[in-house]
Design a protein around this motif. Structure first.
Motif, PDB file in Angstrom:
ATOM      1  N   PRO A   1      46.266  36.828  38.901  1.00 15.83           N
ATOM      2  CA  PRO A   1      46.651  36.048  37.712  1.00 15.83           C
ATOM      3  C   PRO A   1      48.063  35.466  37.788  1.00 15.83           C
ATOM      4  CG  PRO A   1      45.599  38.092  37.058  1.00 15.83           C
ATOM      5  CD  PRO A   1      45.805  38.170  38.549  1.00 15.83           C
ATOM      6  N   ALA A   2      48.999  36.206  38.356  1.00 15.07           N
ATOM      7  CA  ALA A   2      50.372  35.702  38.464  1.00 15.07           C
ATOM      8  C   ALA A   2      50.417  34.452  39.338  1.00 15.07           C
ATOM      9  CB  ALA A   2      51.293  36.780  39.022  1.00 15.07           C
ATOM     10  N   SER A   3      49.670  34.468  40.445  1.00 15.81           N
ATOM     11  CA  SER A   3      49.610  33.296  41.323  1.00 15.81           C
ATOM     12  C   SER A   3      48.958  32.122  40.622  1.00 15.81           C
ATOM     13  CB  SER A   3      48.823  33.612  42.600  1.00 15.81           C
ATOM     14  OG  SER A   3      49.485  34.579  43.355  1.00 15.81           O
ATOM     15  N   PHE A   4      47.939  32.409  39.843  1.00 16.77           N
ATOM     16  CA  PHE A   4      47.241  31.349  39.113  1.00 16.77           C
ATOM     17  C   PHE A   4      48.208  30.627  38.175  1.00 16.77           C
ATOM     18  CE2 PHE A   4      44.732  29.750  35.557  1.00 16.77           C
ATOM     19  CZ  PHE A   4      43.812  28.968  36.239  1.00 16.77           C
ATOM     20  N   PHE A   5      49.004  31.390  37.434  1.00 18.15           N
ATOM     21  CA  PHE A   5      49.943  30.779  36.505  1.00 18.15           C
ATOM     22  C   PHE A   5      51.091  30.082  37.250  1.00 18.15           C
ATOM     23  CE2 PHE A   5      47.959  33.942  33.626  1.00 18.15           C
ATOM     24  CZ  PHE A   5      47.447  33.033  32.722  1.00 18.15           C
ATOM     25  N   ALA A   6      51.547  30.651  38.350  1.00 21.18           N
ATOM     26  CA  ALA A   6      52.608  30.004  39.137  1.00 21.18           C
ATOM     27  C   ALA A   6      52.110  28.682  39.720  1.00 21.18           C
ATOM     28  CB  ALA A   6      53.064  30.935  40.256  1.00 21.18           C
ATOM     29  N   ALA A   7      50.850  28.633  40.110  1.00 23.56           N
ATOM     30  CA  ALA A   7      50.282  27.409  40.685  1.00 23.56           C
ATOM     31  C   ALA A   7      50.252  26.273  39.666  1.00 23.56           C
ATOM     32  CB  ALA A   7      48.883  27.675  41.221  1.00 23.56           C
TER      33      ALA A   7
END
Length: 87
Positions: free
Chosen positions: A38-44
């Protein structure tokens, strides 16, 4: 998901000074985004895309990364060869 782009060597910490560069003096960089995290999803969502970026979405990370790097290698290798011959 993988994002391939050329970056200024000064933006790539720890980059090899002998890395192949394109005509503008930029080095190839591959960014990896794990959309299962989820953190990567939001950073993307805040990652700025640029003109000429290549986006590759893979099914199986290990096998697909190798396939993606082979594709990119077929683009970068001729640039490096021309640069080596011109020096």
């Amino acid at each position: 998901m993988f994002i391939f782009r050329f970056e200024s060597p000064s933006l790539v910490p720890g980059s090899n000074p002998n890395a192949p560069k394109n005509a503008q003096g930029k080095v190839p960089v591959v960014y990896r985004v794990d959309l299962k995290d989820p953190a990567s999803f939001f950073a993307a969502q805040d990652f700025p895309m640029r003109h000429k970026d290549v986006v590759y979405v893979a099914n199986a990370p290990a096998a697909e990364l190798q396939k993606f790097l082979s594709i990119i290698g077929s683009v970068v290798a001729p640039v490096a060869a021309v640069k080596a011959v011109s020096n």
